[in-house]
Design a protein around this motif. Sequence first.
Motif, mmCIF file in Angstrom:
data_model
loop_
_atom_site.group_PDB
_atom_site.id
_atom_site.type_symbol
_atom_site.label_atom_id
_atom_site.label_comp_id
_atom_site.label_asym_id
_atom_site.label_seq_id
_atom_site.Cartn_x
_atom_site.Cartn_y
_atom_site.Cartn_z
ATOM 1 N N GLY A 183 70.439 48.128 0.895
ATOM 2 C CA GLY A 183 71.550 48.032 1.836
ATOM 3 C C GLY A 183 71.285 46.994 2.903
ATOM 4 O O GLY A 183 70.425 46.124 2.775
ATOM 5 N N GLU A 184 71.998 47.095 4.006
ATOM 6 C CA GLU A 184 71.912 46.117 5.075
ATOM 7 C C GLU A 184 70.812 46.476 6.071
ATOM 8 O O GLU A 184 70.535 47.668 6.290
ATOM 9 N N PRO A 185 70.191 45.489 6.695
ATOM 10 C CA PRO A 185 69.215 45.778 7.756
ATOM 11 C C PRO A 185 69.869 46.579 8.874
ATOM 12 O O PRO A 185 71.005 46.304 9.271
ATOM 13 N N GLY A 186 69.153 47.580 9.374
ATOM 14 C CA GLY A 186 69.669 48.401 10.450
ATOM 15 C C GLY A 186 70.697 49.427 10.030
ATOM 16 O O GLY A 186 71.218 50.171 10.868
ATOM 17 N N LEU A 232 62.118 56.373 -1.398
ATOM 18 C CA LEU A 232 63.057 55.713 -0.490
ATOM 19 C C LEU A 232 62.598 56.037 0.925
ATOM 20 O O LEU A 232 62.609 57.197 1.348
ATOM 21 N N VAL A 233 62.188 55.004 1.649
ATOM 22 C CA VAL A 233 61.485 55.172 2.918
ATOM 23 C C VAL A 233 62.306 54.571 4.058
ATOM 24 O O VAL A 233 62.741 53.410 3.975
ATOM 25 N N LEU A 234 62.483 55.351 5.115
ATOM 26 C CA LEU A 234 63.105 54.828 6.328
ATOM 27 C C LEU A 234 62.044 54.207 7.222
ATOM 28 O O LEU A 234 61.003 54.823 7.481
ATOM 29 N N ALA A 235 62.302 52.987 7.691
ATOM 30 C CA ALA A 235 61.344 52.287 8.557
ATOM 31 C C ALA A 235 62.102 51.273 9.411
ATOM 32 O O ALA A 235 63.281 50.982 9.169
ATOM 33 N N ARG A 236 61.387 50.749 10.418
ATOM 34 C CA ARG A 236 61.996 49.792 11.350
ATOM 35 C C ARG A 236 61.510 48.381 11.070
ATOM 36 O O ARG A 236 60.306 48.139 10.889
ATOM 37 N N ARG A 264 70.109 52.877 15.117
ATOM 38 C CA ARG A 264 70.632 51.579 14.702
ATOM 39 C C ARG A 264 69.531 50.607 14.293
ATOM 40 O O ARG A 264 69.818 49.580 13.675
ATOM 41 N N GLY A 265 68.297 50.938 14.618
ATOM 42 C CA GLY A 265 67.197 50.054 14.241
ATOM 43 C C GLY A 265 66.515 50.429 12.946
ATOM 44 O O GLY A 265 65.500 49.832 12.580
ATOM 45 N N ILE A 266 67.072 51.390 12.211
ATOM 46 C CA ILE A 266 66.399 51.918 11.024
ATOM 47 C C ILE A 266 66.983 51.283 9.760
ATOM 48 O O ILE A 266 68.191 51.158 9.609
ATOM 49 N N SER A 267 66.089 50.914 8.848
ATOM 50 C CA SER A 267 66.491 50.382 7.545
ATOM 51 C C SER A 267 65.871 51.231 6.445
ATOM 52 O O SER A 267 64.933 51.999 6.674
#
Length: 583
Positions: free
Chosen positions: A279-282, A212-216, A225-228
Amino acid sequence: MAPYSPAVDDIGFLLGRVFDFDALVGTLPGHEELGTELAVSVLEEGGKFCAGVLEPLNRPADEGGCRLVDGLVSTPKGMAEAYRAFVAAGWPALSGDPEYGGQGLPHVMQILFDEMIASTNLSFGLFPGLTRGAVEAISHHGSAELKAIYLPKMTSGAWTGAMALTEAAAGTDLGLLTARAEPGEDGSFRIRGTKIFISSGDHDFGGNIIHLVLARLPDTPAGVRGISLFLVPKFLVNQDGTLGAHNTMSVGSLEHKMGIHAQPTCVMNYDGATGWLIGEPGRGLNAMFTMMNAERLLVGIQGLGIAEAATQKAAAYARERMQGRSADGSRGPVAIVEHPDVRRMLLTGRSLADASRALAVWVAIQMDIAARHPDGQVRKAADGFVALLTPVVKSAFTDFGFETAVLSQQVLGGHGYIREWGMEQYVRDVRITQIYEGTNGVQAIDLVTRKVPLEDGALTARFFDLVRHDLEAASRDMETGGIADATLQALVRLERATQRLLADRAGATAGASDYLRLFALVAFGWMWARMAAAATDGALPLHRRKRASAAFFAERILPQTLGLEQAAGAGAASLMALDADMF
């Protein structure tokens, strides 16, 4: 060193006498057929696996460590076989959702089993622990298609999970991360970037590894707020569910660490790896914190597990090691357990480990109530208590776990510093628990800035009322009045500190760590009052030990709350007096 002995008798005492587990499960749909006897029997079998399979692997796996061979991780000899045996026995699915093949047993049982795993092989425990956390995130935020593809295999343990948050310049402040996600034409995304400190990032157990990777996403604002959040598997999955091509991700290197040498902590490179939005973008942090909160509780249990194992082995050594003369000088040499200072160290470890386990069971009960109770208001109240106690469990249990390991090492003297006795590994391994999944300082800040002020302090007040109710009842009993009265006095100190915190929220972080420790010790006193009350009419050695440990905690540990209240309210002036360049 003496072999580890699972704390089955203590578990039976907590479930049967302290928390009335039989009555609890009767109120939770789907758990009505469970009870203390069944729970203890299942955990007894789990303890046998941990003691028989995981503990013998602990030291050689630590010495062998993980290696990177031609870009692939090779775990220490025996690790892959142990994991496959773990899966074959069904242990990864213990508390898993039955919809995806899990056994659906209560969180209480899972947490107690996690303690046994941590006591015997902390490195190993990260593989199933991280997988369960990833399952939580996907279950709450993933699409139906992603759930259908990934959750059955992850619930069974056939596939494992990892969380990829941290970057070289983005640790606690994830708003600084730079990993990017580019939309593809088929609804998937191409993930690019490098992550560090990725536990279980790769291994040689077989199956898939789900990151599970956090990225923009492109054109998103700076900051959190820019992280998905994206699901990025090591292997792409074919239409028929079989494993397909290797995704464009690789292990850049393995971190060389102080401890948990048998756990592959990876630098991961994502070079246009295919992933899917969760989930949702951002809103990536919202989804990731579902996993993070589960992992923070697990990390707290890791601290408890090491405290239990270290205390057991230190006590066994102290009963056998002959040094010095008796206190009256009439006998010698005597077993060092006769010396008061050795007893101080052993009782400190025992009082902290037993209280940690009791509080862990109480929190896990709240988790089960929040998940299954038919009354929505009861579920909400229990969920609030879990949120309030999560940073306390993570931070206090790991601080106390490290302190207990160091005290236990001290009991062994020079032998505690030598590898063959095993105690120095506990010290090295447990140290990371105070750092990962949010450092303990961050947990303290979370407690004072987010959790205690919830509902303008009403949630915290309800918790204090609950504690006071039990303590006042215990204070009326001659057998339990000592621990109850001492904890009531400490509760007053905690309430004063809480009022100051709520009145000066801007300055709350200066005393956050002192406040969290104060909070934890009051909660531990509450648990000791409950345990002492449950042991008053018992004649077993365990009951005698509980009563003696409660008295020790009241006289030797709770007085720390006097200084902690003062320190928590001291303000920031002395902390901020020096210019930064004077350090």
